[in-house]
Enzyme design. Structure first.
Site, mmCIF file in Angstrom:
data_model
loop_
_atom_site.group_PDB
_atom_site.id
_atom_site.type_symbol
_atom_site.label_atom_id
_atom_site.label_comp_id
_atom_site.label_asym_id
_atom_site.label_seq_id
_atom_site.Cartn_x
_atom_site.Cartn_y
_atom_site.Cartn_z
ATOM 1 N N ASP A 40 -3.834 2.459 2.742
ATOM 2 C CA ASP A 40 -3.128 2.059 1.688
ATOM 3 C C ASP A 40 -2.599 3.307 0.909
ATOM 4 O OD1 ASP A 40 -4.216 -0.633 2.372
ATOM 5 O OD2 ASP A 40 -5.883 -0.242 1.069
ATOM 6 N N GLU A 222 0.585 -8.938 -0.900
ATOM 7 C CA GLU A 222 -0.116 -7.897 -1.488
ATOM 8 C C GLU A 222 0.578 -6.527 -1.444
ATOM 9 O OE1 GLU A 222 -4.105 -7.404 0.408
ATOM 10 O OE2 GLU A 222 -3.463 -6.259 2.175
#
Length: 473
Positions: A40, A222
């Site tokens: 991420d 997301e």
């Protein structure tokens, strides 16, 4: 899958075309790549280095977006805080976890660095989001406040509804073109939200989750990230659909709006605020799969990926870096690889925008290349073609063979046509395959797999279907 997927008007396509160049292009210096692992990755540039921070407090730096140095690999290494366990003890306890999830670092107008951190239990939206501050990008950071809670929190004097209210993770904080500060965040549960922030880095409205942009009913959406493009005048909302693991079908998509807080639409005009799972469902991928302009999903560079790791699996949770001096955009993300399990590494790919204002991404990792104007002879050649669909699945797309002829025709496993732009650096070239037309750019880039410089193409269709063309030496 060794043929082009039928029904391309409802599918997402990635074509990798490897060109046999008959006229030389300006030769590149062979790039040097050094690897680091940050899940991420959220990027910030400071002085002469780029830094990415991600889940579990993974932290890495690079001088050139190619050579990465791992600075921190886990919460246990704890180099960014003086004592993260004690300083954030209440947050660890609230979220019932021993680690942190995806964070973000931004430099605010006061010249200090603000780290937006988040904690999540994982099997429920029992999460907390807050901010810490430092004088240097590398810390040490000092907690300011944890200001947003989800799950059992009574923060807004109402019962938390996980189908409508957000899971308060995955923050991205940015200034808009008017100098206003925003935070976009959220994941699964009730969807992706955005809220305006005060100059002190905290929410302006302390009694609201903000404005919903997309999602709900536990749909797997997301990792929001918003980037403005001054040339198109749009704010681009980047998202990851699907599950992040090697069988989750993670893939990157984008929508756009004239305002940072929406509404956002995809290339077919679909309103993203209406995209969500069906009521009383969880992980309803079929309901969300048709929406958004797809940038990248699972693919292999080779025709038989059974024994190769030459391909990306579940690429996603991206950030974007814009180099104003060069007018270059870069997509920064993590990816797993074919036949490599859950191992993941940082990847950076250069990105451009079509004349219609949609981003297209190089099919090869960034190696220092710059786009140029090429002749049709340089762009013609024999190519491998890979397609994927917008379906969210673990399927890995494999290449077939096509040939771009100087006459403008395409032959091989699929037929079609192509046109070269007179000014490729700022005008669209087009490739039509199986009656679907993709507009984008040719780019000569380095292919580490072939250890050679090859011609590539990246494009997108009106339906938001990506097309990559990459070369065989």
């Amino acid at each position: 899958m060794k043929r082009l997927v039928k029904g391309l008007l409802t599918c997402s396509v990635i074509l990798f075309l490897a060109g046999c160049q008959t006229t030389p292009v300006t030769p590149m210096t062979e790039p040097v790549f050094e690897e680091a692992s940050v899940h991420d990755p959220s990027i910030i540039q400071d002085s002469d280095n780029y830094y990415v921070i991600g889940s579990h407090m993974m932290f890495a730096q690079s001088p050139d977006l190619m050579k990465w140095e791992q600075l921190q690999g886990s919460v246990a290494e704890d180099q960014l805080f003086e004592d993260i366990r004690s300083e954030l003890a209440e947050e660890f306890d609230y979220a019932k976890t021993d680690t942190l999830w995806a964070g973000d670092i931004v430099k605010l107008k006061d010249g200090r660095y603000y780290m937006y951190y988040c904690f999540c239990q994982g099997t429920s939206p029992l999460s907390v989001l807050g901010v810490a501050v430092a004088d240097e990008v590398t810390g040490p950071y000092k907690k300011v406040e944890s200001f947003l809670y989800s799950g059992t929190s009574p923060q807004f004097d109402k019962n938390y509804n996980a189908t409508k209210d957000p899971n308060v993770i995955d923050p991205d904080v940015f200034y808009d073109e008017e100098g206003k500060l925003w935070m976009v965040y959220g994941s699964y549960s009730g969807g992706i939200y955005i809220m305006e922030m005060a100059e002190n880095g905290l929410p302006k409205d302390r009694n609201s989750y903000g404005t919903k942009l997309i999602g709900g009913n536990h749909s797997r959406i997301e990792a929001p990230y918003i980037q403005y493009n001054k040339d198109t005048g749009y704010y681009y909302l980047f998202l990851s659909f699907g599950g992040l693991d090697a069988v989750g079908g993670y893939n990157m998509r984008v929508a756009r709006s004239k305002s940072p807080d929406g509404p956002y639409e995809d290339s077919e005009g679909n309103l993203m605020s209406e995209v969500k799972g069906k009521p009383n469902t969880a992980f309803d991928d079929a309901s969300i799969a048709p929406y958004g302009v797809k940038l990248m999903g699972n693919f292999s560079y080779v025709a038989d990926e059974s024994f190769s790791n030459d391909g990306y699996v579940s690429p996603g949770h991206n950030s974007v870096y814009y180099d104003e001096a060069k007018d270059h955009y870069y997509l920064i993300f993590h990816t797993r690889f074919t036949n490599s399990g859950e191992q993941h590494l940082i990847r950076v790919h250069q990105m451009w925008f079509t004349e219609d204002g949609w981003p297209v991404v190089s099919p090869l990792r960034y190696g220092g290349e710059s786009i140029d104007d090429y002749t049709k002879a340089q762009e013609a050649g024999t190519y491998d073609a890979i397609t994927t669909t917008k379906e969210i699945s673990e399927t890995i797309s494999e290449p077939v063979t096509v040939k771009l002829k100087k006459s403008g025709r395409i032959s091989g496993d699929e037929a079609g046509s192509w046109e070269s732009a007179e000014s490729n650096s700022d005008k669209d070239s087009s490739v039509t395959v199986a009656e679907v037309t993709y507009k984008g750019r040719f780019i000569s880039a380095w292919d580490p797999r072939q250890d050679a410089q090859v011609m590539c193409f990246t494009g997108t269709s009106a339906e938001g279907l990506p097309l990559f063309l990459v070369g065989r030496n």
